[in-house]
Scaffold this active site. Structure first.
Site, PDB file in Angstrom:
ATOM      1  N   GLU A  31       0.854  -1.202   0.000  1.00 53.50           N
ATOM      2  CA  GLU A  31       0.000   0.000   0.000  1.00 53.50           C
ATOM      3  C   GLU A  31       0.882   1.242   0.000  1.00 53.50           C
ATOM      4  OE1 GLU A  31      -3.536  -0.114   2.423  1.00 53.50           O
ATOM      5  OE2 GLU A  31      -3.613   2.075   2.464  1.00 53.50           O
ATOM      6  N   LYS A  54      -8.099  -1.148  10.700  1.00 52.08           N
ATOM      7  CA  LYS A  54      -7.401  -1.551   9.466  1.00 52.08           C
ATOM      8  C   LYS A  54      -6.175  -0.658   9.273  1.00 52.08           C
ATOM      9  CE  LYS A  54      -6.602  -1.582   4.824  1.00 52.08           C
ATOM     10  NZ  LYS A  54      -5.762  -0.657   4.045  1.00 52.08           N
ATOM     11  N   ASP A  63       3.677 -14.350  11.544  1.00 45.76           N
ATOM     12  CA  ASP A  63       2.408 -14.794  10.966  1.00 45.76           C
ATOM     13  C   ASP A  63       1.372 -13.674  11.082  1.00 45.76           C
ATOM     14  OD1 ASP A  63      -0.034 -15.975  10.464  1.00 45.76           O
ATOM     15  OD2 ASP A  63       0.403 -17.821  11.554  1.00 45.76           O
ATOM     16  N   HIS A  83      -2.422  10.158  -0.333  1.00 43.57           N
ATOM     17  CA  HIS A  83      -2.671   8.864  -0.947  1.00 43.57           C
ATOM     18  C   HIS A  83      -2.475   8.949  -2.462  1.00 43.57           C
ATOM     19  CE1 HIS A  83      -4.306   5.584   1.353  1.00 43.57           C
ATOM     20  NE2 HIS A  83      -4.744   5.056   0.233  1.00 43.57           N
TER      21      HIS A  83
HETATM   22  C1  MEV Z   1      -6.217   3.171   4.503  1.00 45.14           C
HETATM   23  O1  MEV Z   1      -5.482   2.009   4.146  1.00 45.14           O
HETATM   24  C2  MEV Z   1      -6.320   3.267   6.001  1.00 45.14           C
HETATM   25  C3  MEV Z   1      -7.224   4.372   6.521  1.00 45.14           C
HETATM   26  O2  MEV Z   1      -8.524   4.253   5.934  1.00 45.14           O
HETATM   27  C4  MEV Z   1      -7.305   4.204   8.012  1.00 45.14           C
HETATM   28  C5  MEV Z   1      -8.326   5.086   8.693  1.00 45.14           C
HETATM   29  O3  MEV Z   1      -9.324   5.458   8.048  1.00 45.14           O
HETATM   30  O4  MEV Z   1      -8.118   5.367   9.885  1.00 45.14           O
HETATM   31  C6  MEV Z   1      -6.696   5.721   6.151  1.00 45.14           C
END
Ligand code: MEV
Length: 446
Positions: A84, A282, A298, A395
């Site tokens: 990513e 995430k 792992d 991003h």
């Molecule tokens: C993107 O991989 C992760 C985010 O969506 C985490 C979040 O929203 O806190 C930017």
């Protein structure tokens, strides 16, 4: 059937490539070339092929480094494996930010790993409970040849509990075994011990004198470690006076404390709303998985455990907490991390070994601390962006590079595109149009 294979695992690698490319690709030669091009030298390939069955090539991901991680007063350059695009940039930026504010602090709250022997027993529950007193010691002793080495290193079996689940499933009991596995993740060790205990359980009930017939009837259903290790836990935190978070306020165009309060609210939202909590966590795992992967651990086990832990109150919630106390900002992450720094892939994969060396060959506890710090950094960077500029800016800048690469842009075209898309929305088609127009313009000037 044409597209099925018999005894596939026994074929040579060349035969497997030949068969797969012939049956599943419209251009077998092209597929064969890609699969072959991504192979390493013979000696290196032998190591990689040993990890799984039916390996026909390598799937390579970037091995990156996030420098400037100050954790418990020690500076680390942290290896990260992720695809990513913005993850390493975000971790590095948060590391740099906190480097000047005391860095990350951590506390390992426990290192207990768990395993279970699930079994059925047909006698009376009280009777099993009574027998368990001496059974427990015998179960411990029957594994001594397996546990001796671990015991010498200060680990081994910590406890064996008998749990009665007959109110949920007829005749169902469990041995819940807790372990200390020192610097190893310990999966093989734990599973070997559990299987031995399972065999011994059957043996004891078969041979023990003085048992009634129904008390001899034991059926071991399965023996396996639990990847839910809520007591293999680490806490990481950062803190500073709110006044030191001025740049957070500036990018938000808000007065100091209001921007920090907005940050805290974003974290509170991830506590009350599972839809937000999953995305929030995430983001934490973006950082955690990348270090877990780089160090040969792992990541599926770490993810599964982390998400179960996030549900411990019966609702899925944020793993991190943020608060302002008397003008002091405190942001913390508590997460179970069952990782190792010896054994398994950590010693076999040359880059995993190198990653651990880059970290100064840490103990498993030290690695837990580093990983938790990276998870917290990642979360800090994500929430900081979300409550200020939004994430798309950073991003998309990284994504633009991927698109440029995909479209075969030269250095000069890349620089021109980066300049052109500053402050503009990036999409694949817009970048392609930009390049086409630029190429046409250059062509007409020749
Ligand atoms: C993107 O991989 C992760 C985010 O969506 C985490 C979040 O929203 O806190 C930017």
């Amino acid at each position: 059937m044409e597209k099925t294979a018999k005894g596939f695992s026994k074929w040579s690698k060349a035969e497997k490539i030949e068969w797969v490319t012939r049956h599943f690709f419209s251009d077998p030669e092209r597929a064969k070339k890609i699969l072959t091009d991504w192979q390493r030298s013979e000696a290196e390939q032998k190591i990689l092929d040993g990890f799984t069955e039916n390996a026909i090539s390598n799937y390579t991901l970037p091995f990156s480094v996030a420098p400037n991680f100050l954790v418990n007063g020690k500076v680390y350059a942290v290896p990260m494996v992720t695809e990513e695009s913005s993850v390493v940039a975000a971790a590095s930026s948060a590391a740099r930010f906190w480097l000047e504010r005391g860095g990350f602090h951590t506390e390992v709250l426990g290192t207990v790993k768990l395993g279970q022997v699930h079994f059925r027993w047909y006698g009376r529950p009280e009777r099993l409970q009574a027998l368990f007193g001496c059974l427990k010691e015998r179960l411990r002793c029957c594994c001594e040849d397996i546990t001796a080495n671990m015991q010498r290193r200060g680990g081994g079996i910590r406890d064996i509990e008998l749990l009665n689940f007959t109110h949920l499933e007829p005749h169902y009991y469990q041995l819940l075994v807790s372990f200390e596995t020192c610097d190893s993740m310990g999966a093989n060790f734990i599973n070997s011990v559990l299987e031995r205990m399972g065999d011994h359980l059957e043996y004891v009930f078969e041979t023990e004198p003085g048992l009634a017939d129904d008390e001899r009837d034991v059926e071991v259903v399965m023996c396996i470690l639990s990847n839910f290790t809520p007591n293999c836990l680490v806490r990481a935190w950062v803190e500073c006076p709110v006044s030191e978070l001025e740049d957070l306020a500036q990018t938000a165009g808000l007065p100091g404390a209001a921007a920090v309060e907005r940050f805290c609210m974003a974290v509170r939202i991830a506590h009350l709303d599972p839809y937000r909590a999953v995305t929030h966590n995430k983001g934490i795992f973006n950082g955690i998985d990348a270090v877990v992967m780089a160090t040969g651990n792992d990541f599926r086990a770490v993810e599964a455990c982390g998400h179960a832990y996030a549900c411990r109150s019966s609702q899925y919630r944020s793993l991190s907490h943020a608060r302002i106390d008397n003008g002091h900002f405190c942001f913390e992450l508590k997460i179970p991390l069952a990782v190792g720094t010896v054994g398994g892939l950590t010693g076999l994969h040359p880059l995993a070994r190198l990653a651990l060396e880059m970290l100064g060959n840490p103990s498993a506890s030290e690695l837990m601390s580093i990983i938790a710090a990276v998870g917290l950094a990642q979360n800090f960077a994500a929430v900081r962006s979300l409550v200020t500029t939004g994430i798309q800016d950073g991003h998309m800048r990284m994504h633009l590079n991927n698109i440029l690469q995909h479209l075969g842009a030269s250095e000069a075209e890349g620089a021109a595109a980066r300049e052109h898309f500053k402050g503009r929305t990036v999409s694949f088609s817009q970048v392609r149009t930009f390049l086409e127009q630029r190429r046409a313009a250059v062509q007409s000037n020749v």
